[in-house]
Design a protein around this motif. Structure first.
Motif, PDB file in Angstrom:
ATOM      1  N   ASN A 767       0.467  -1.028  -0.474  1.00  0.00           N
ATOM      2  CA  ASN A 767       0.306   0.378  -0.331  1.00  0.00           C
ATOM      3  C   ASN A 767       1.201   1.314  -0.355  1.00  0.00           C
ATOM      4  OD1 ASN A 767      -2.820  -1.042   0.971  1.00  0.00           O
ATOM      5  ND2 ASN A 767      -1.099  -2.478   2.148  1.00  0.00           N
ATOM      6  N   GLU A 768       0.663   1.747  -0.803  1.00  0.00           N
ATOM      7  CA  GLU A 768       1.469   3.242  -0.837  1.00  0.00           C
ATOM      8  C   GLU A 768       0.392   4.662  -0.579  1.00  0.00           C
ATOM      9  OE1 GLU A 768       4.735   5.231  -3.226  1.00  0.00           O
ATOM     10  OE2 GLU A 768       3.699   3.586  -4.334  1.00  0.00           O
ATOM     11  N   LEU A 769       0.986   5.058   0.276  1.00  0.00           N
ATOM     12  CA  LEU A 769       0.179   7.001   0.189  1.00  0.00           C
ATOM     13  C   LEU A 769       0.905   8.419  -0.252  1.00  0.00           C
ATOM     14  CD1 LEU A 769      -2.490   8.679   0.553  1.00  0.00           C
ATOM     15  CD2 LEU A 769      -1.806   8.878   2.983  1.00  0.00           C
ATOM     16  N   PHE A 770       0.522   8.511  -1.168  1.00  0.00           N
ATOM     17  CA  PHE A 770       1.391   9.754  -2.056  1.00  0.00           C
ATOM     18  C   PHE A 770       1.110  11.365  -1.848  1.00  0.00           C
ATOM     19  CE2 PHE A 770       2.017  12.560  -5.833  1.00  0.00           C
ATOM     20  CZ  PHE A 770       3.742  12.468  -5.377  1.00  0.00           C
ATOM     21  N   LEU A 771       1.462  12.565  -1.701  1.00  0.00           N
ATOM     22  CA  LEU A 771       1.093  13.957  -1.767  1.00  0.00           C
ATOM     23  C   LEU A 771       1.338  14.687  -2.055  1.00  0.00           C
ATOM     24  CD1 LEU A 771      -0.485  16.216  -0.352  1.00  0.00           C
ATOM     25  CD2 LEU A 771      -0.352  16.439   1.419  1.00  0.00           C
ATOM     26  N   ASN A 772       1.814  15.270  -3.374  1.00  0.00           N
ATOM     27  CA  ASN A 772       2.426  15.712  -3.863  1.00  0.00           C
ATOM     28  C   ASN A 772       2.223  17.285  -4.398  1.00  0.00           C
ATOM     29  OD1 ASN A 772       5.547  16.325  -6.046  1.00  0.00           O
ATOM     30  ND2 ASN A 772       3.608  17.494  -6.214  1.00  0.00           N
ATOM     31  N   LEU A 773       2.633  18.686  -3.127  1.00  0.00           N
ATOM     32  CA  LEU A 773       2.297  19.964  -2.996  1.00  0.00           C
ATOM     33  C   LEU A 773       3.266  20.671  -3.890  1.00  0.00           C
ATOM     34  CD1 LEU A 773       2.218  20.030   0.835  1.00  0.00           C
ATOM     35  CD2 LEU A 773       0.150  19.922  -0.905  1.00  0.00           C
ATOM     36  N   ASP A 774       2.631  21.153  -5.147  1.00  0.00           N
ATOM     37  CA  ASP A 774       3.247  21.318  -6.498  1.00  0.00           C
ATOM     38  C   ASP A 774       3.094  23.070  -5.692  1.00  0.00           C
ATOM     39  OD1 ASP A 774       4.964  21.665  -9.166  1.00  0.00           O
ATOM     40  OD2 ASP A 774       3.032  23.300  -9.660  1.00  0.00           O
ATOM     41  N   ASN A 775       3.831  23.743  -6.144  1.00  0.00           N
ATOM     42  CA  ASN A 775       4.296  25.407  -5.572  1.00  0.00           C
ATOM     43  C   ASN A 775       3.460  25.673  -4.172  1.00  0.00           C
ATOM     44  OD1 ASN A 775       4.728  28.027  -5.846  1.00  0.00           O
ATOM     45  ND2 ASN A 775       3.246  28.266  -7.731  1.00  0.00           N
ATOM     46  N   VAL A 776       4.388  25.274  -2.862  1.00  0.00           N
ATOM     47  CA  VAL A 776       4.233  25.153  -1.464  1.00  0.00           C
ATOM     48  C   VAL A 776       3.215  26.630  -0.973  1.00  0.00           C
ATOM     49  CG1 VAL A 776       4.326  24.463   0.523  1.00  0.00           C
ATOM     50  CG2 VAL A 776       5.073  23.037  -0.912  1.00  0.00           C
ATOM     51  N   THR A 777       4.304  27.531  -1.755  1.00  0.00           N
ATOM     52  CA  THR A 777       4.143  29.048  -1.179  1.00  0.00           C
ATOM     53  C   THR A 777       3.441  30.070  -1.332  1.00  0.00           C
ATOM     54  OG1 THR A 777       6.523  29.461  -2.302  1.00  0.00           O
ATOM     55  CG2 THR A 777       7.119  29.113  -0.516  1.00  0.00           C
ATOM     56  N   ASN A 778       2.522  28.983  -2.889  1.00  0.00           N
ATOM     57  CA  ASN A 778       1.331  29.413  -3.947  1.00  0.00           C
ATOM     58  C   ASN A 778       2.125  30.676  -4.298  1.00  0.00           C
ATOM     59  OD1 ASN A 778      -0.655  30.150  -4.858  1.00  0.00           O
ATOM     60  ND2 ASN A 778      -1.361  31.712  -3.270  1.00  0.00           N
ATOM     61  N   ARG A 779       3.449  31.312  -4.972  1.00  0.00           N
ATOM     62  CA  ARG A 779       4.322  31.885  -5.645  1.00  0.00           C
ATOM     63  C   ARG A 779       3.580  32.107  -6.821  1.00  0.00           C
ATOM     64  NH1 ARG A 779       9.475  34.607  -5.423  1.00  0.00           N
ATOM     65  NH2 ARG A 779       9.849  35.448  -7.483  1.00  0.00           N
ATOM     66  N   GLN A 780       2.745  32.914  -7.049  1.00  0.00           N
ATOM     67  CA  GLN A 780       2.875  33.382  -8.957  1.00  0.00           C
ATOM     68  C   GLN A 780       3.264  35.149  -9.783  1.00  0.00           C
ATOM     69  OE1 GLN A 780      -1.436  33.297  -9.207  1.00  0.00           O
ATOM     70  NE2 GLN A 780      -1.564  32.212  -6.968  1.00  0.00           N
ATOM     71  N   GLY A 781       4.089  34.325 -10.026  1.00  0.00           N
ATOM     72  CA  GLY A 781       4.898  35.389 -11.280  1.00  0.00           C
ATOM     73  C   GLY A 781       4.779  35.432 -11.601  1.00  0.00           C
ATOM     74  N   LYS A 782       4.409  36.661 -12.571  1.00  0.00           N
ATOM     75  CA  LYS A 782       4.534  37.466 -14.020  1.00  0.00           C
ATOM     76  C   LYS A 782       5.378  36.739 -14.820  1.00  0.00           C
ATOM     77  CE  LYS A 782       2.622  41.617 -11.759  1.00  0.00           C
ATOM     78  NZ  LYS A 782       3.396  43.039 -11.582  1.00  0.00           N
ATOM     79  N   LEU A 783       3.865  36.586 -15.710  1.00  0.00           N
ATOM     80  CA  LEU A 783       4.789  35.317 -17.361  1.00  0.00           C
ATOM     81  C   LEU A 783       4.246  36.209 -17.764  1.00  0.00           C
ATOM     82  CD1 LEU A 783       3.484  31.855 -16.773  1.00  0.00           C
ATOM     83  CD2 LEU A 783       5.536  33.194 -16.069  1.00  0.00           C
ATOM     84  N   THR A 784       2.912  37.094 -18.562  1.00  0.00           N
ATOM     85  CA  THR A 784       2.945  37.841 -19.345  1.00  0.00           C
ATOM     86  C   THR A 784       1.950  39.077 -19.082  1.00  0.00           C
ATOM     87  OG1 THR A 784       1.142  36.804 -20.059  1.00  0.00           O
ATOM     88  CG2 THR A 784       3.209  35.657 -21.335  1.00  0.00           C
ATOM     89  N   GLU A 785       1.502  39.901 -19.930  1.00  0.00           N
ATOM     90  CA  GLU A 785       0.887  40.738 -19.463  1.00  0.00           C
ATOM     91  C   GLU A 785      -0.432  40.989 -20.855  1.00  0.00           C
ATOM     92  OE1 GLU A 785       2.862  44.161 -18.870  1.00  0.00           O
ATOM     93  OE2 GLU A 785       3.059  44.968 -21.638  1.00  0.00           O
ATOM     94  N   TYR A 786      -1.418  41.370 -20.454  1.00  0.00           N
ATOM     95  CA  TYR A 786      -2.162  41.526 -21.629  1.00  0.00           C
ATOM     96  C   TYR A 786      -3.593  43.328 -20.736  1.00  0.00           C
ATOM     97  CZ  TYR A 786      -5.354  38.980 -18.111  1.00  0.00           C
ATOM     98  OH  TYR A 786      -5.678  38.293 -16.826  1.00  0.00           O
ATOM     99  N   TYR A 787      -4.507  43.220 -21.783  1.00  0.00           N
ATOM    100  CA  TYR A 787      -5.367  44.945 -21.344  1.00  0.00           C
ATOM    101  C   TYR A 787      -6.320  44.148 -21.089  1.00  0.00           C
ATOM    102  CZ  TYR A 787      -8.473  48.478 -22.485  1.00  0.00           C
ATOM    103  OH  TYR A 787      -9.174  49.194 -22.662  1.00  0.00           O
ATOM    104  N   ASP A 788      -6.815  44.301 -19.545  1.00  0.00           N
ATOM    105  CA  ASP A 788      -8.408  44.591 -19.404  1.00  0.00           C
ATOM    106  C   ASP A 788      -8.247  45.256 -18.357  1.00  0.00           C
ATOM    107  OD1 ASP A 788      -9.920  43.553 -17.470  1.00  0.00           O
ATOM    108  OD2 ASP A 788      -9.163  41.546 -16.498  1.00  0.00           O
ATOM    109  N   PRO A 789      -9.048  46.591 -18.951  1.00  0.00           N
ATOM    110  CA  PRO A 789      -9.600  47.243 -18.751  1.00  0.00           C
ATOM    111  C   PRO A 789     -10.291  47.540 -16.574  1.00  0.00           C
ATOM    112  CG  PRO A 789     -10.909  47.633 -19.859  1.00  0.00           C
ATOM    113  CD  PRO A 789     -10.615  46.027 -19.520  1.00  0.00           C
TER     114      PRO A 789
END
Length: 813
Positions: A767-789
């Motif tokens: 039996n195996e239980l597996f937990l993965n936490l991707d991006n633990v700190t919830n850091r959300q660096g900016k990738l691109t920009e777009y126009y949004d009024p």
């Protein structure tokens, strides 16, 4: 939340301990041993378990098979030796009570012909299984795929743990190798080229959200990042040759997995007692809707997927061995109120005032293959492959005219939909037929040759259209049904001057029958084992590939409204790869590696316009419909450093870093960054296993972590004036400053990933239980920009994918 509660309740019930008398849990370790070049069985070879006391070992029989019984659960290292062959050790073999360990091993014949050969055992960690690959190549075991944090048991994501390789930080499975576009990566399954094997593929077939493969069915696979061996053609960036493991041919076994992303079942076993054939089948159904319901995917919609894979081995006594394999999957999603931060839609219309877009996506893929290996003599064999692949992608963008509603005090209430109609429609269908023949001949211990040829026929059915602005008239920018054939041939020669120096050289030839393009590509690589702890490698290869099919058949509208197809005679993209490598082994488990590379790209398709910045190597999910010429160039160069301690004494670590540059030039004559030129990548992975836990000493806790840093993705920014204020014009659909294309990014990126697994063995199950936490700190660096009024400063941003948990339970029985 109710779905998560139900899932946790089921897992709690399954994990409830069954108390009983303590016992020694064990399993069988068995397999085959063959010559790495001729594939013939090695009879009488010795295999022992390192560190066993009293010594535990066995020898191979007349079929090259071996068996070790009653091996205690845990991890073992297997040492293999045979008179006249180079000995080696296979470390980190996991022995579970719920599943037999079945290994397919090879040995390399020694060039030293002595009456007695005493050779120091080489530890087999990360070396490519393909003996013709001497540089910029490594193997990836299924154990690494499941162990490394951030892998999600996904063979696509696992690659970003290695030097020079990045994934798309928005969560897609793009594979970016040494600054090259992910669309130039070649996927293979069982040595046969296949489709992009990802769910939710975009119309460029570059990546996707989730792989159709999972590590339950994987064997050790090879990944190549440059200066490829002569057998690999029609590729510029990287080659990922995924192998499926053979099913157990003596005992029926199964693995059941229940998790947030999907629930899957793997079954395997023999066809009948005494016959060496076997089957392996895996099926998975989506439970990713759990993440959507918990608000962790960031989308409004209902993503679904399912996939299946199989491998059937059919050995015969006189007609050789046959193998049937397959991989298929389908996925769909309806995404509501799509913004650029969620998904990219054609034409930037989601940024226009008074318009809302909903996106309906659907994709599927099928890959079927047959291989046949026929021994011809004691030193040669013929390998034949036949395969069929099909992939379909259907996207439809529903465009709604909206009017904002406000209350009496002027506060915004909601959007009122005035009209809704389908605007962009895309139907991309591709069927591929392949047949290949390869002759392998081991002349002697020093010389081996391979000669191969492959014919490929691709049948395209592409249609893409949109409504002309302000009318109901539909404009077809793609509308073709065409068949494109290619013929590839190669010859490869491996010469071992002695035990220390190995040379591989050869040539690849590619012919495109559509427009009679042809190329001859020399390849050469050399490995010099200076002493038992130091080695140097050098390699060169000329490589080429076709561009994506839509670029050849793009319909370009002239000023008078006439359509033409100016790209039919588009040439091959080409590149020279140069690589220099060094490896230093400090101990059996600690090694450092360095590689320097330079890639000169030429004949790149670029827009046939003097001031354009567009090159097809930067093309993403959105297609461009322009005339192209093969007059672009590019350069990728860098250095990669790795320090790796393979798993030993219950822990491991992997530290690697890359400094690199990736640039290109169009007809404007200016050198620009590619979007993938992040300049640096740093990975730090480490893990520790705690064994013999619990009252019965049958439980194992493993903790793994990954820390990642990189430069950001280069962007085409929004238009701004000299003072830095936005200068976009939504009325004329004018948003982007192409003169500053890819000059800068929006900042560096970082991510922390943690994973924990807990495993316990019982008499007949694991039996195996597996937990993965991707991006633990919830850091959300900016990738691109777009126009949004609606955003501050009218600028919105796409960001890194935030915290995503993956919880999985597996039962091996």
């Amino acid at each position: 939340m109710k779905y998560l509660f139900i899932l946790l309740s089921i897992l709690f019930f399954l994990f409830s301990p069954v108390w009983g008398r303590a016992q020694v849990l064990s399993q069988t370790v068995r397999g085959t041993l063959t010559d790495s070049d001729s594939q013939l069985p090695l009879i009488g070879a010795t295999l022992i378990i390192a560190g066993s006391n009293p010594l535990v070992g066995t020898t191979t029989d007349q079929n090259g098979t071996f068996r070790l019984t009653n091996i205690p659960t845990g991890r073992i290292t297997l040492r293999v030796s045979y008179l006249g062959y180079e000995s080696k050790a296979i470390p980190d073999i996991v022995v579970n009570s719920g599943k037999e360990v079945v290994l397919n091993l090879t040995l390399q014949e020694s060039t030293e012909k002595l009456a007695e050969v005493v050779v120091k055992t080489h530890l087999e960690t990360g070396k490519a299984r393909n003996e013709m690959a001497l540089i910029s190549a490594r193997s990836i075991s299924s154990e690494e795929t499941s162990r490394y944090a951030g892998g999600f048991n996904d063979p696509s994501l696992i690659l970003s743990n290695f030097a020079g390789v990045a994934n798309n930080p928005n969560g897609n499975n793009d594979i970016i190798v040494r600054g090259n576009s992910p669309k130039y990566v070649q996927w293979r399954l069982e040595g046969v080229q296949i489709t992009n094997p990802n769910h939710f593929a975009d119309q460029g077939a570059i990546g996707g959200g989730l792989s159709t493969l999972n590590n339950n069915i994987l064997a050790t696979s090879d990944f190549y990042t440059g200066a490829f061996a002569p057998e690999y053609g029609d590729v510029l960036s990287g080659v990922y040759d995924v192998k499926l493991r053979a099913g157990n041919n003596e005992k029926r076994e199964a693995v059941l997995g229940v998790g947030i992303l999907g629930t899957d079942l793997t079954v395997e076993g023999p066809f009948k007692k005494g016959y060496g054939g076997s089957y392996l089948v895996n099926y998975r159904y989506s439970t990713i809707s759990l993440l959507t319901d918990l608000g962790l995917t960031g989308v409004k919609g209902s993503p679904k997927f399912q996939d299946a894979a199989f491998k059937i081995l059919l050995p015969t006594k006189k007609a050789g061995a046959f193998s049937l394999f397959g991989l298929g999957g389908s996925s769909s999603a309806f995404l509501k109120e799509v913004k650029p931060e969620i998904a990219e839609t054609p034409g930037d219309r989601s940024m226009l005032n008074g318009i809302r877009e909903d996106l309906e996506k659907g994709s599927y893929l099928v890959n079927l293959g047959l291989t046949h290996t026929l021994p011809l003599t004691t030193s040669s064999y013929l390998h034949t492959t036949l395969s069929y692949s099909k992939e379909g992608i259907k996207d439809q963008v529903f465009e709604s005219s909206i009017e904002k509603q406000y209350d009496g005090a002027g506060a915004y209430l909601n959007d009122s939909v005035l009209t809704t109609h389908p605007n962009y429609q895309s139907h991309l269908l591709k069927s591929t037929y392949r047949g290949g023949l390869t002759y392998h001949h081991k002349i002697n211990a020093r010389n081996t040759i391979q000669v191969g040829t492959q014919y490929t026929l691709v049948d395209y059915d592409y249609r893409q259209s949109h409504l002309r602005e302000g009318s109901d008239h539909r404009v077809y920018v793609l509308d073709f049904q065409e068949k494109v054939g290619t013929i590839r041939s190669y010859i490869s020669w491996k010469h071992r001057f002695n035990e220390a120096v190995t040379l591989v050289t050869g040539v690849q030839n590619m012919n495109v029958l559509l427009n009679h393009q042809s190329t001859l590509e020399p390849r050469v690589s050399l490995n010099w084992q200076l002493n038992p702890t130091n080695s140097f490698q050098v390699g060169y290869g000329k490589h080429s590939t076709m561009e994506s099919a839509h670029n050849y058949f793009t319909q370009v509208e002239s000023a008078d409204g006439k359509l033409s197809e100016p790209n039919k005679n588009l040439g091959l993209l080409k590149a020279h790869h140069f690589v220099l490598g060094y490896e230093k082994r400090f101990t059996q488990s600690l090694v450092t590696k360095a590689e320097m590379y330079y890639q000169s790209l030429y004949q790149l398709p670029v827009e046939n316009r003097a001031n354009s910045t567009f090159a097809t190597i930067n093309e993403g999910p959105d297609f461009n419909y322009v005339g192209l010429v093969n007059k672009g160039t590019g350069k990728n160069y860098g250095i990669e450093l790795t320090l790796e301690r393979s798993f030993s004494h219950h822990y491991y670590f992997l530290l690697n870093g890359s400094l690199y540059s990736s640039t290109y030039r169009t007809l404007e004559g200016k050198t620009r960054n590619t979007p993938y030129n992040g300049h640096y990548l740093i990975n730090l992975l480490a893990g520790k296993e705690f064994t013999n836990l619990g009252r019965k000493k049958n439980q194992v806790l493993a903790v793994n972590a990954k820390l990642f840093f990189s430069g950001g993705r280069n962007i085409i920014p929004l238009l701004r004036d000299a003072a830095g204020n936005l200068a976009v014009d939504p009325a004329t659909n004018t948003f982007w400053d192409y003169e500053k294309a890819y000059e800068t990014s929006l900042g560096d990126l970082a991510k922390l990933v943690l994973s924990v697994s807990y495993k316990w063995n019982k008499a007949r199950t694991t039996n195996e239980l597996f937990l993965n936490l991707d991006n633990v700190t919830n850091r959300q660096g900016k990738l691109t920009e777009y126009y949004d009024p609606s955003q501050p400063g009218s600028v919105g941003h796409t960001t890194q994918r935030g915290l995503v948990p993956n919880l999985m339970y597996r039962l091996y029985f």
